[in-house]
Design an enzyme around this catalytic site. Structure first.
Site, PDB file in Angstrom:
ATOM      1  N   HIS A 122      -6.617  -6.370  23.035  1.00 18.03           N
ATOM      2  CA  HIS A 122      -6.667  -7.637  23.479  1.00 18.03           C
ATOM      3  C   HIS A 122      -6.436  -8.874  22.820  1.00 18.03           C
ATOM      4  CE1 HIS A 122     -10.049 -11.435  23.506  1.00 18.03           C
ATOM      5  NE2 HIS A 122     -10.719 -10.565  24.484  1.00 18.03           N
ATOM      6  N   ASP A 199     -10.769  -1.299  16.713  1.00 18.40           N
ATOM      7  CA  ASP A 199     -12.175  -2.449  17.095  1.00 18.40           C
ATOM      8  C   ASP A 199     -12.806  -1.983  18.477  1.00 18.40           C
ATOM      9  OD1 ASP A 199     -12.467  -5.048  19.018  1.00 18.40           O
ATOM     10  OD2 ASP A 199     -10.634  -5.514  20.184  1.00 18.40           O
ATOM     11  N   GLN A 202     -15.805  -3.081  22.770  1.00 17.19           N
ATOM     12  CA  GLN A 202     -16.105  -2.338  24.670  1.00 17.19           C
ATOM     13  C   GLN A 202     -16.498  -0.803  23.959  1.00 17.19           C
ATOM     14  OE1 GLN A 202     -16.137  -4.634  27.328  1.00 17.19           O
ATOM     15  NE2 GLN A 202     -14.828  -6.287  26.720  1.00 17.19           N
ATOM     16  N   LYS A 225     -21.683  -8.151  22.841  1.00 18.78           N
ATOM     17  CA  LYS A 225     -21.689  -7.483  24.174  1.00 18.78           C
ATOM     18  C   LYS A 225     -22.215  -6.685  23.957  1.00 18.78           C
ATOM     19  CE  LYS A 225     -16.800  -8.318  24.183  1.00 18.78           C
ATOM     20  NZ  LYS A 225     -16.789  -9.288  25.119  1.00 18.78           N
ATOM     21  N   CYS A 363      -7.680 -11.860  28.616  1.00 21.29           N
ATOM     22  CA  CYS A 363      -7.153 -11.622  27.207  1.00 21.29           C
ATOM     23  C   CYS A 363      -7.004 -10.692  26.446  1.00 21.29           C
ATOM     24  CB  CYS A 363      -8.972 -11.784  26.518  1.00 21.29           C
ATOM     25  SG  CYS A 363      -9.560 -13.789  26.958  1.00 21.29           S
TER      26      CYS A 363
HETATM   27  N1  C6P Z   1     -13.543  -9.920  25.006  1.00 17.08           N
HETATM   28  C1  C6P Z   1     -13.713 -10.074  27.961  1.00 17.08           C
HETATM   29  O1  C6P Z   1     -13.922  -9.921  28.799  1.00 17.08           O
HETATM   30  P1  C6P Z   1     -15.799 -12.256  20.610  1.00 17.08           P
HETATM   31  O2  C6P Z   1     -14.918 -13.154  21.407  1.00 17.08           O
HETATM   32  O3  C6P Z   1     -14.983 -12.572  19.524  1.00 17.08           O
HETATM   33  O4  C6P Z   1     -17.347 -11.868  21.109  1.00 17.08           O
HETATM   34  O5  C6P Z   1     -14.653 -10.515  21.407  1.00 17.08           O
HETATM   35  C2  C6P Z   1     -12.925 -10.444  21.148  1.00 17.08           C
HETATM   36  C3  C6P Z   1     -13.299  -9.178  22.264  1.00 17.08           C
HETATM   37  C4  C6P Z   1     -12.181  -8.293  21.526  1.00 17.08           C
HETATM   38  N2  C6P Z   1     -11.921  -6.930  21.313  1.00 17.08           N
HETATM   39  C5  C6P Z   1     -11.830  -6.713  22.514  1.00 17.08           C
HETATM   40  C6  C6P Z   1     -11.432  -5.267  22.755  1.00 17.08           C
HETATM   41  C7  C6P Z   1     -12.568  -7.612  23.493  1.00 17.08           C
HETATM   42  O6  C6P Z   1     -12.738  -6.757  24.515  1.00 17.08           O
HETATM   43  C8  C6P Z   1     -13.025  -9.086  22.857  1.00 17.08           C
HETATM   44  C9  C6P Z   1     -14.564  -9.889  23.870  1.00 17.08           C
HETATM   45  C10 C6P Z   1     -14.244  -9.881  26.694  1.00 17.08           C
HETATM   46  O7  C6P Z   1     -12.707  -7.961  28.292  1.00 17.08           O
HETATM   47  C11 C6P Z   1     -14.304 -11.758  26.180  1.00 17.08           C
HETATM   48  S1  C6P Z   1     -12.574 -12.032  26.435  1.00 17.08           S
END
Ligand code: C6P
Length: 405
Positions: A122, A199, A202, A225, A363
């Site tokens: 991401h 990370d 997900q 999430k 993203c």
């Molecule tokens: N992905 C998606 O629709 P934040 O925005 O800080 O809560 O998470 C960022 C982020 C980091 N790593 C991974 C693997 C992610 O999937 C995400 C966020 C969302 O896939 C919003 S872009």
């Protein structure tokens, strides 16, 4: 067996109608909905113990501090971290990665050093490393992704050199759903004497995460999430690194002693929690983690596997639909393209049917581009979704094709 009807009744937003139709929410990868236990906990916090933490001797501040530190304990237990002081609250996954990239970078990365990330990251796990590499004159090396959406492990092994300082990879791809073999990835990094950040944005909501079993050096995720509130997240890090790393931000609560000339810093985890933190978000997130635990993480995993298998079969049967990402181990995410329909047209028409999917780069632009496209349609499911909703998606796609082809 989970009682899905009962579970759905705990998520008020799932009763919403969109354009007069029942909401079919298949955008759980972007954010998940909140069960009543979380909403009630937030209400309780604001109505009965809202007060700044660690700052007052009065009763409300004391109660808020106890709840906040209790939330830290809950997170520690949820990911089986060794020490509660190794759990840092941040504003989310993005902030957690930026914290490590900046602070680890300050302490450990110099000109000519190397950082390994993968092609499936991401943007949140690409850009902060590009920034630190630029600042320090270091080099970013990339683990390629194979055609099925798994990492090229052979190439990964070859990327290490005596200048490699850290590996940063995702546990699960937000765009393809691939579950990466993080224990093996970690072991390879450690065999080369290199620490690793994972990370988990997900991953944590879909299966058991045990940071001691993985043996990773940093692990992170976002509250929103995992059925918790927005604006709160977690960074787990081994003390051997966190103790050595300089603070990321300066301000209240992260200090020990301040004079106008000099400051000494607080101990872990407070050294990395400058200013008033989102203590109510932390308490809400802890309620969400408790909810997941009491629902049963294993049962959730089994249910989601059923959803994934059913949805894959259904979508595979649609002519001209190509699934991107066919790894053997996946969370219930299906990204796809339609041969003769632009993704945005498909997304907009599905929306008019009450079906929420995500369209675009997810993203993860480098990954999406690697599959020869500039965007995909992503259906991301979770345990509260139903087979009927998947049927609705499949019927919706067929309708889109009829209208547009
Ligand atoms: N992905 C998606 O629709 P934040 O925005 O800080 O809560 O998470 C960022 C982020 C980091 N790593 C991974 C693997 C992610 O999937 C995400 C966020 C969302 O896939 C919003 S872009």
């Amino acid at each position: 067996m989970l009682n899905i009807e009962e579970i759905r009744s705990q998520f008020p937003i799932l009763q919403t109608r969109v354009y007069g139709r029942p909401l079919v929410y298949l955008d759980n990868g972007a954010t998940t909905h909140k069960p009543l236990v979380v909403l009630n906990k937030l209400q309780e916090a604001y109505t009965s113990f809202n007060s700044n933490v660690h700052r007052g001797v009065h009763a409300l501040s004391d109660k808020a501090s106890v709840e906040y530190e209790g939330a830290r304990e809950t997170v520690k237990r949820f990911i089986n971290a060794p020490l509660v002081s190794e759990i840092i609250f941040t504003s989310g996954a993005t902030a957690s990665i930026n914290l490590v990239a900046f602070s680890f970078g300050e302490r450990y990365i110099s000109a000519g050093d190397e950082v390994i990330i993968s092609e499936m990251e991401h943007h949140a796990n690409i850009v902060p490393w590009q920034m630190v590499c630029k600042r320090k004159g270091a080099v970013l090396k990339i683990i390629p992704v194979l055609d099925d959406g798994t990492l090229d492990m052979e190439r990964y092994r070859e990327l290490f050199s005596s200048r490699t300082r850290i590996v940063a990879v995702t546990h699960v791809s937000n765009a393809l759903g691939t579950i990466n073999p993080v224990r093996e990835i970690t072991r390879i990094a450690h065999d080369n004497g290199v620490p690793i950040l994972i990370d988990g944005a997900q991953a944590i909501q879909h299966g058991n995460v045990d940071v001691q079993d993985i043996d990773c050096d940093f692990y992170l995720f976002s509250g929103h999430k995992v059925y918790g509130p927005t604006g709160i997240g977690v960074l787990y890090g081994k003390s051997e690194y966190l103790n050595e790393m300089p603070p990321w931000q300066g301000g209240g609560d992260m200090v020990d002693r301040v004079t106008l000339e000099e400051t000494t810093f607080n101990e872990l985890p407070f050294k990395f929690e400058a200013g008033t933190t989102n203590f109510i978000g932390a308490v809400g997130m802890a309620a969400a983690l408790d909810y997941l635990k009491s629902t049963g993480i294993e049962e959730i995993g089994l249910r989601e596997k059923e959803l994934l298998d059913y949805a894959t079969r259904k979508l595979e049967g649609i002519e001209g639909l190509r699934i991107i990402g066919t790894a053997p181990e996946k969370i219930p995410i299906i990204s796809f393209l339609l041969e003769k329909v632009h993704m945005y047209d498909a997304g907009m028409i599905l929306d008019k049917m009450g079906i929420a999917v995500r369209t675009g780069t997810q993203c993860a632009q480098p990954l999406i581009n690697r599959f020869g496209t500039d965007g995909v349609i992503r259906a991301s499911m979770t345990f509260y979704n139903t087979m009927e909703e998947i049927d609705a998606l499949a019927a919706g796609i067929v309708k889109v094709k009829e209208m547009m082809e």
